[in-house]
Design an enzyme around this catalytic site. Structure first.
Site, PDB file in Angstrom:
ATOM      1  N   ASP A 182       5.845-123.897-102.938  1.00 27.86           N
ATOM      2  CA  ASP A 182       4.552-124.162-103.562  1.00 27.86           C
ATOM      3  C   ASP A 182       3.827-122.877-103.942  1.00 27.86           C
ATOM      4  OD1 ASP A 182       2.117-125.322-104.280  1.00 27.86           O
ATOM      5  OD2 ASP A 182       1.402-125.304-102.221  1.00 27.86           O
ATOM      6  N   ASP A 190       1.396-123.221-112.955  1.00 28.43           N
ATOM      7  CA  ASP A 190       1.705-123.986-111.758  1.00 28.43           C
ATOM      8  C   ASP A 190       2.914-124.884-111.954  1.00 28.43           C
ATOM      9  OD1 ASP A 190       1.376-125.116-109.183  1.00 28.43           O
ATOM     10  OD2 ASP A 190       0.386-126.829-110.090  1.00 28.43           O
TER      11      ASP A 190
END
Length: 385
Positions: A86, A276
């Site tokens: 992440d 992202d």
């Protein structure tokens, strides 16, 4: 997910047997193959519908809906865990064996970590809690050796989770490995990649993501959805030079977009942005996004903008200006085709949102191979191939 991310919508498959790891050069550069499910339109529209009902400014926790994950091991002898890699958080947490007492159903479908079975475990005991949009993960801090593929990290501090909210528990990964900066850590420790750099197990303080241009099949045995490279970049996945953008505040991987253009027309000026890997679409201020969707005849339906699939070839190019370079997105790059029981639906990847930054999600990162450079606090983009 970001440190306060909502766990909803599109999940990514990454079984240990399906993820591939290569370290052929043995020089501190490691490649991990990751996979994901085909896009689910119902989940996506449900996620966007929930966003549309939120009052006030939309924050990071509300947007992310996608996960790329693969294997690590913890302890001696090694205990396998499946973690979400992440870029929007900085902590490593994994489920503790103790969670099986309070949430026995969790342990039927997830791996857990038993610190009593590790010879290299060291007790810390400090409580930790990380809040997400619809719940939280909490427990206590422990210390042990970990391995990501063939790369060892000694004495990594991490969270042993004894409570995990239901949305997080429903995901197919066991834990999470944050890849943002130390200053974002809830535990107050260096993330695993920072420790890899400090312990000199990676060649360079750089990691990179490649996202397959083809929409991944739901069959996990087919083409991989993504590759994560630790310690450098993979030249076979990009062409030309990188365009670099500085990270002014090393917290998230936040950069600046100079402007958004529809063909030659500038729609919006300088604005913060976060690239992202965990977001399906591209979010931005309405003044930048709505003119694009209007130009392609986008019709709002349940939070998404549906377009005529037969007209895609006539749609205009969109340019994202970064560090003075206009990075083009052609219509096939920003139109997502989704097949379901009702047939083929074509949707715009651009979503207007009341938030103080762009989220450059999956469509942009499929077009541009992305490296995250901790040594120089910058993000680089090169045309993917």
């Amino acid at each position: 997910m970001y440190r306060t991310a909502t766990i909803v919508a599109v999940q990514l498959v990454g079984l240990l047997c399906a993820a591939s790891i290569s370290d052929s050069s043995n020089d501190g550069v490691l490649t991990i193959g990751l996979q994901k499910n085909a896009l689910n339109l119902a989940h996506l529209t449900g996620h966007l519908k929930a966003l549309s009902k939120k009052s006030g400014e939309i924050s990071l926790k509300d947007v992310q809906d996608m996960y790329y994950y693969g294997p690590i091991t913890v302890g001696t002898p090694p205990q396998k865990e499946l973690v979400d890699f992440d870029t929007g958080s900085s902590d490593l947490w994994i489920p503790s064996k103790q969670i099986c007492k309070s949430q026995p159903s969790y342990c039927k479908v997830h791996r857990t970590y038993n610190d009593k079975k590790s010879k290299t475990y060291k007790k810390n005991g400090k409580p930790f809690s990380i809040t997400y949009g619809s719940g939280k993960v909490s427990g206590f801090v422990s210390q042990d050796n970990i391995k990501v593929g063939g790369l060892p990290v000694k004495g990594q501090l991490f969270g042993e989770a004894t409570e995990i909210d239901s949305n997080t528990a429903s995901a197919k990964f066991d834990g999470l490995l944050g890849m943002a900066f130390t200053s974002l850590s809830s535990i107050g420790t260096d993330p695993p990649f920072v420790n890899m750099v400090k312990q000199k197990v990676v060649k360079k303080p750089v990691f990179a993501f490649y996202l397959n241009k083809d929409e991944p099949s739901s069959d996990a045995s087919k083409k991989q959805s993504a590759e994560l490279v630790l310690g450098g970049v993979d030249p076979k996945h990009y062409t030309g030079d990188f365009v670099f953008a500085p990270v002014k505040v090393p917290l998230y991987w936040n950069i600046t977009v100079d402007g958004m253009y529809l063909k030659k027309k500038k729609l919006f000026g300088s604005y913060p942005a976060i690239p992202d890997t965990g977001t399906t679409l591209i979010y931005g201020p309405p003044d930048a996004i709505l003119p694009i969707n209007k130009a392609i005849g986008g019709q709002p339906e349940q939070g998404i903008y549906v377009v005529d699939c037969s007209k895609i070839d006539s749609f205009p190019d969109v340019y994202v200006s970064i560090s003075g370079q206009k990075l083009v997105m052609n219509a096939p790059d920003y139109i997502i085709k989704v097949k379901d029981s009702s047939g083929l639906t074509c949707i715009s990847s651009f979503v207007p949102a009341n938030m103080p930054f762009y989220i450059l999600g999956d469509p942009f990162l499929r077009k541009y191979y992305t490296q995250f450079d901790m040594g120089n606090n910058q993000v680089g983009f090169a045309l993917a191939k």
